[in-house]
Design an enzyme around this catalytic site. Structure first.
Site, mmCIF file in Angstrom:
data_model
loop_
_atom_site.group_PDB
_atom_site.id
_atom_site.type_symbol
_atom_site.label_atom_id
_atom_site.label_comp_id
_atom_site.label_asym_id
_atom_site.label_seq_id
_atom_site.Cartn_x
_atom_site.Cartn_y
_atom_site.Cartn_z
ATOM 1 N N HIS A 92 0.815 -1.229 0.000
ATOM 2 C CA HIS A 92 0.000 0.000 0.000
ATOM 3 C C HIS A 92 0.842 1.270 0.000
ATOM 4 O O HIS A 92 0.302 2.364 0.064
ATOM 5 C CB HIS A 92 -0.934 0.022 1.214
ATOM 6 C CG HIS A 92 -1.808 -1.177 1.340
ATOM 7 N ND1 HIS A 92 -1.442 -2.285 2.062
ATOM 8 C CD2 HIS A 92 -3.033 -1.463 0.808
ATOM 9 C CE1 HIS A 92 -2.404 -3.206 1.987
ATOM 10 N NE2 HIS A 92 -3.384 -2.731 1.232
ATOM 11 N N ASP B 283 34.241 -30.440 15.475
ATOM 12 C CA ASP B 283 34.481 -31.759 14.902
ATOM 13 C C ASP B 283 35.775 -31.794 14.092
ATOM 14 O O ASP B 283 35.759 -31.715 12.872
ATOM 15 C CB ASP B 283 33.279 -32.184 14.036
ATOM 16 C CG ASP B 283 33.318 -33.669 13.717
ATOM 17 O OD1 ASP B 283 34.439 -34.226 13.648
ATOM 18 O OD2 ASP B 283 32.251 -34.274 13.549
ATOM 19 N N HIS C 188 37.203 -35.521 4.446
ATOM 20 C CA HIS C 188 37.893 -34.710 3.441
ATOM 21 C C HIS C 188 39.176 -35.384 2.939
ATOM 22 O O HIS C 188 40.091 -34.700 2.468
ATOM 23 C CB HIS C 188 38.230 -33.337 4.019
ATOM 24 C CG HIS C 188 37.031 -32.581 4.508
ATOM 25 N ND1 HIS C 188 35.964 -32.271 3.686
ATOM 26 C CD2 HIS C 188 36.705 -32.088 5.725
ATOM 27 C CE1 HIS C 188 35.045 -31.615 4.400
ATOM 28 N NE2 HIS C 188 35.474 -31.497 5.638
#
Lengths: 182, 444
Positions: free
Chosen positions: B103, B204, B212
């Site tokens: 509006h 961790d 990895h």
């Protein structure tokens, strides 16, 4: 460090490319897509020049009144040279790359190929649209679309990819890790 | 919802798996954690000029963070006070005002309602605009450029909240010129619970060599022995659990270790060595050692970073089973342009959306959440008991410290704080030291 990708606004050489060149470019892009689907990444590397710049900038949602062109000093999903790409590929060859085993399935679809001559007689600007369907693990599906702007270079009679800029049609990358090349 | 003392057991060592799946627990997290804790909003370097703004989220609440005319930073809920529409649809930009697309109500950069269309013709000038400013975030503060906010007006100030972590972080936040973040942030969606990446980044170190293995093997460098756990580098570092739930794992002297190329490691090492004497002078050698080490860290609840690899992340929750990840690159402001460029390229190559290490984590994070779809699967507990008898306070450094880098000291510290907050404990209890008595201490 790393070459700047060509601006999309650069004026094309007005001379028309030959049908033979257009055909060679199309065949090049289709071969590249096939090698990606087959994960024949070592073969794909032979299609790149030593000074390749492979770039997929991060996008940001902004208002039209506040535009910002992607810049190589800004964040990017890919901002790689040949050694970067080779390192990525070597990782998948180690036998300990758990996230790629079982393998991702992918279909690379190349379309909307446009070839332009440039000021350099051995380099061509090539626009294309790449769609990558990716299917992973049991039932994960992702579809990525990228608008590509490439520089292909004729090296001793053979086309090679020298620059690639990929603009992805996602503000937030809507899936986990990007493990395919567009 | 189960009582909190049935969710987290044995001083943080067991977590009920429903914590990673259940909607009621998630609602409790939004109410007791994301509505009370200090949450990362932006870095001052990303909104340097008056009118510069970022939009972000605090929990699931959409927020605008904007630099004021006087240089201060304020934050507001990004929702119109009239019918609730989003007020700003951009991620970032510069503006004098935000105009709602519904509006046309418009708000100044200070959040005040400054314009209401048809104010006279439709409202007969009876609307008191001063009552309808954007809802302001109760506290916003910057710590050495890092801007955080909290919905809780009674929360301790930011410096207190950063707790023991501040002593360690000063070693790299408080450098000449300060730090900055390179954006715009990469954003991606992961279908995992927000706690999984937070505990992973902060506590961790165990996963690193295995998850990895491939990435670490190809990047080489001093951490290559970790690949596939062929070497057990217990002596290379330790973990720290700070008051208020912040955690990090530290690798001695390893800041540059995860740069993907030898010449990059050398360039970064040279920079660190050139700055180290100044940091030692400012902080003394004990504290300054943290400037040259590698950190994997989480600022409670959901802001993670790897100092050295220089990835900086926020895990924005999207329900209990999805998150939106924001990723920036952390650099020192006074680094030469070439080094900054190298930093953000190496961040993209390792922990960006297409990062070689990020993609390993993403698969694990999602499955750690999605396996809980199984009703019977999620009745069990996850275990984080590694090294529980081998941690304790240190005579010269704050927090709980583990004997080894390979420990779950960080995970337990994170979940102890999680339990205190979800339980609705008051701030004195939340910030109380979180440690069992010292059993054995390695000289560090």
């Amino acid at each position: 460090m790393g070459a700047t990708a060509q601006k999309i606004t650069k004026k094309p050489n007005p001379a028309k490319p030959s049908l033979e060149l257009i055909n060679d470019v199309q065949q090049f892009l289709y071969r590249e897509a096939r090698l990606q689907d087959a994960q024949a990444y070592r073969d794909w590397l032979t299609m790149l020049t030593d000074d390749i710049h492979y770039w997929m900038p991060t996008r940001e949602q902004r208002y039209r009144s506040n535009p910002m062109e992607p810049d190589i000093t800004h964040a990017a999903h890919y901002n790689d040279n040949y050694a970067d790409l080779e390192t990525r590929i070597r990782r998948t060859e180690t036998g300990t790359c758990w996230s790629e085993d079982p393998a991702t399935r992918s279909a690379h679809v190349v379309t909307n190929i446009e070839v332009e001559l440039t000021d350099s007689p051995n380099e061509y600007r090539v626009y294309s649209l790449i769609a990558v369907y990716r299917n992973m693990n049991e039932d994960e599906e992702h579809t990525l679309y990228g608008h590509r702007e490439d520089i292909l270079r004729n090296v001793n009679g053979e086309l090679k990819l020298a620059r690639r800029k990929i603009i992805i049609d996602q503000n937030i990358f809507l899936s986990k890790s990007l493990n395919v090349y567009l | 919802m189960k009582p909190v003392d049935e969710l987290v057991l044995e001083d943080g060592a067991y977590q009920h798996r429903t914590m990673f799946w259940n909607e009621d627990i998630y609602e409790a997290e939004l109410e007791h954690i994301f509505s009370r804790a200090w949450l990362f909003l932006t870095h001052e370097s990303l909104i340097p000029e008056a009118g510069d703004y970022n939009t972000t989220r605090m929990g699931e609440d959409k927020v605008i963070v904007i630099r004021q005319q006087d240089g201060s930073i304020r934050a507001f809920i990004n929702s119109c006070r009239h019918r609730g529409n989003t007020v700003c649809h951009a991620d970032a930009g510069n503006t004098r005002q935000f105009t709602c697309s519904y509006h046309g109500w418009s708000y100044g950069s200070n959040g005040e309602l400054i314009g209401v269309p048809l104010e006279q013709d439709a409202y007969f000038n009876q609307i008191d605009k001063s009552k309808f400013g954007l809802q302001e975030i109760a506290q916003v503060a910057s710590y050495k450029g890092m801007v955080f906010g909290t919905f809780d007006a009674s929360a301790p100030d930011l410096e207190t909240y950063l707790g023991d972590m501040r002593w360690y972080m000063d070693s790299f936040l408080d450098v000449p010129g300060g730090i900055e973040l390179i954006g715009p942030p990469m954003k991606s969606i992961l279908n995992c619970n927000w706690k999984t990446p937070a505990e992973n980044f902060g506590g961790d170190d165990y996963h690193f060599g295995w998850t990895h293995a491939a990435g670490v093997a190809v990047m080489g460098g001093p951490l290559e022995m970790l690949a596939g756990n062929t070497g057990v580098p217990n002596e290379v570092g330790f973990q720290v659990g700070s008051s208020y739930g912040h955690i990090f794992g530290f690798i001695e002297g390893g800041a540059a270790a995860l740069q993907p190329f030898p010449e990059w490691r050398e360039m970064y090492d040279n920079w660190l060595n050139s700055r180290l004497p100044g940091q030692e002078e400012k902080f003394g050698p004990l504290q300054a050692r943290f400037y040259k080490g590698h950190w994997n860290a989480n600022i409670f609840p959901n802001c993670s970073f790897l100092y050295g690899t220089n990835t900086f992340k926020v895990w924005q929750p999207r329900g209990p089973r999805a998150i939106e990840v924001y990723t920036w690159t952390l650099v020192e402001k006074e680094m030469p342009a070439e080094l900054k460029q190298m930093m953000h390229r190496s961040n993209a190559a390792t922990f960006g959306t297409a990062g070689m290490l990020e993609s390993d984590d993403g698969e694990n994070f999602e499955e750690c959440t999605q396996t809980n779809r199984g009703f019977n699967t999620r009745q069990g507990y996850c275990h984080a008991g590694m090294g529980q008898q081998n941690e304790g306070p240190h005579p010269d450094m704050p927090g709980v410290i583990s004997d080894n880098l390979m420990a779950e000291t960080g995970l337990r510290n994170f979940y102890r704080t999680w339990a205190r907050m979800v339980n609705g404990d008051d701030w004195t209890q939340i910030g109380a030291p979180a440690t069992a008595p010292l059993k054995k201490l390695r000289a560090v």
